[in-house]
Structures are given as structure tokens and as C-alpha cells.
Design a protein around this motif. Structure first.
Motif, short mmCIF file in Angstrom:
data_model
loop_
_atom_site.label_atom_id
_atom_site.label_comp_id
_atom_site.label_asym_id
_atom_site.label_seq_id
_atom_site.Cartn_x
_atom_site.Cartn_y
_atom_site.Cartn_z
N ALA A 156 0.81 -1.21 0.00
CA ALA A 156 0.00 0.00 0.00
C ALA A 156 0.85 1.27 0.00
O ALA A 156 0.44 2.29 0.57
N LEU A 157 2.03 1.19 -0.59
CA LEU A 157 2.85 2.39 -0.74
C LEU A 157 3.85 2.17 -1.86
O LEU A 157 4.20 1.03 -2.18
N GLN A 158 4.23 3.27 -2.47
CA GLN A 158 5.32 3.22 -3.46
C GLN A 158 6.42 4.17 -3.02
O GLN A 158 7.38 3.76 -2.39
N CYS A 159 6.27 5.46 -3.28
CA CYS A 159 7.34 6.38 -2.85
C CYS A 159 7.30 6.59 -1.34
O CYS A 159 8.30 6.96 -0.74
N GLY A 160 6.13 6.40 -0.72
CA GLY A 160 6.01 6.51 0.73
C GLY A 160 5.76 7.91 1.25
O GLY A 160 5.61 8.08 2.46
N PHE A 161 5.69 8.89 0.36
CA PHE A 161 5.53 10.27 0.84
C PHE A 161 4.24 10.45 1.62
O PHE A 161 4.21 11.13 2.65
N CYS A 162 3.18 9.84 1.15
CA CYS A 162 1.87 10.01 1.81
C CYS A 162 1.68 9.07 2.98
O CYS A 162 0.72 9.22 3.75
N THR A 163 2.54 8.05 3.10
CA THR A 163 2.27 6.94 4.01
C THR A 163 2.16 7.34 5.48
O THR A 163 1.25 6.88 6.18
N ARG A 180 -0.18 10.17 -4.65
CA ARG A 180 0.08 10.48 -6.04
C ARG A 180 0.52 9.26 -6.84
O ARG A 180 0.62 9.33 -8.05
N CYS A 181 0.84 8.16 -6.17
CA CYS A 181 1.40 7.07 -6.96
C CYS A 181 0.82 5.68 -6.73
O CYS A 181 0.78 4.90 -7.68
N THR A 182 0.39 5.33 -5.57
CA THR A 182 0.02 3.93 -5.35
C THR A 182 -1.32 3.57 -5.95
O THR A 182 -1.52 2.47 -6.44
S1 FES Z 1 2.96 6.24 -2.13
FE1 FES Z 1 3.75 7.97 -3.23
S2 FES Z 1 2.36 9.55 -2.76
FE2 FES Z 1 1.45 7.80 -1.88
#
Ligand code: FES
Ligand code: FES
Length: 151
Positions: free
Chosen positions: A96-103, A134-136
Motif C-alpha cells: 500500500a505504498l510506493q514512494c512513501g511520501f503520503c504513508t 500520487r502514486c500507489t
Molecule cells: S505512495 Fe507515493 S504519494 Fe502515496
């Protein structure tokens, strides 16, 4: 500048800050707790979400002086005894995450939601309307929160 006392993740801190400084800046710049993120600074993305007395708040919009003496929890304080919570584990298992910024914000908002009655899928989706990823894509996040709600 004024001296304020903040309790963050169970630790007390005395800090000299402009009392109107957003809590997010105090957490990141003074306490070096970089989990909460600056996304928009306008209360629109949720990246800065932390808990105050168990309730999720946007720390970019919360003056530090207003949370003096209250219990502040950031994502750094979410794990217990060094272990992942069921919610964190579910995010891991569902990717449930990719870049992790929102996590960090997602986790804190979800932890608040899960503290109440078991949320429905609609309630989870509604909560996520205040948290931008923005990404997951949101489906893995919804599934992770659903799993955590049943554990
Ligand atoms: S995992 Fe990249 S903004 Fe949510
Ligand atoms: S940085 Fe606080 S809501 Fe976007």
C-alpha cells in the motif's frame, strides 16, 4: 519567541519557538521528526497528519501553541515495542505504498479511524478523501485498512 512544552510520542520537550509556528515545522525542524511531510501546507493533502489526543489533525494548520500540554503522536511513535502495528503490517502486506511520501499521513489518519468502531469500506474511502496519494492508487490502501480493521 516563547517557550512551549510539547509532549510528542510520550516524551516531553521544552522549545523556544514563535507560538504561531505550525506544529509540522516544530516536529520537523526542531525535533527532527521527519515522518510527517510538508505537501501543500494548506490542509488539502494530508501528508502532514499526526494525532493530537488521539485525533488525526493536519499539523501544517495547527499552531504549536494550541497543542501545548496535549498528547501528540507522530508516525515515529506508532510502532509498539519496536514492532509494527497490525495497520503497518497490513500496509506492508498489501503493497500500500510506493514512494512513501503520503504513508505517514495515511497511517495516522487510518489509526484514528480504526480507534473507533470497525469502519465500513465507505467510511475508509471517505476518510481517504482527505489523504492524497500520487502514486500507489487507493485500492491497496483501502484493502490494508480493511485487513487491519479485522485483526
Ligand atoms: S505512495 Fe507515493 S504519494 Fe502515496
Ligand atoms: S501539508 Fe498539511 S494538509 Fe497538505
Amino acid at each position: 519567541m516563547s517557550e512551549i512544552a510539547l509532549n510528542v510520542n510520550g516524551r516531553s520537550h521544552r522549545l523556544d519557538v514563535d507560538p504561531a509556528t505550525p506544529l509540522l515545522y516544530v516536529l520537523r525542524n526542531d525535533l527532527k521528526l521527519n515522518g510527517a511531510k510538508f505537501g501543500c501546507g494548506l490542509g488539502q493533502c494530508g501528508a502532514c497528519t499526526v494525532m493530537v489526543d488521539g485525533q488525526a489533525v493536519f499539523s501544517c494548520l495547527t499552531p504549536a501553541m494550541l497543542v501545548e500540554g496535549r498528547q501528540i503522536k507522530t508516525v515515529e511513535g506508532l510502532a509498539r515495542n519496536g514492532g509494527l502495528t497490525a495497520l503497518q503490517q497490513a500496509f506492508h502486506e498489501h503493497g500500500a505504498l510506493q514512494c512513501g511520501f503520503c504513508t505517514p499521513g495515511m497511517l495516522m489518519a487510518a489509526a484514528d479511524l480504526l480507534a473507533g468502531a470497525r469502519p465500513t469500506r465507505e467510511e475508509i474511502v471517505d476518510m481517504l478523501s482527505g489523504q492524497i496519494c500520487r502514486c500507489t492508487g487507493y485500492e491497496p490502501i483501502v484493502r490494508a485498512i480493511e485487513q487491519a480493521a479485522t485483526s
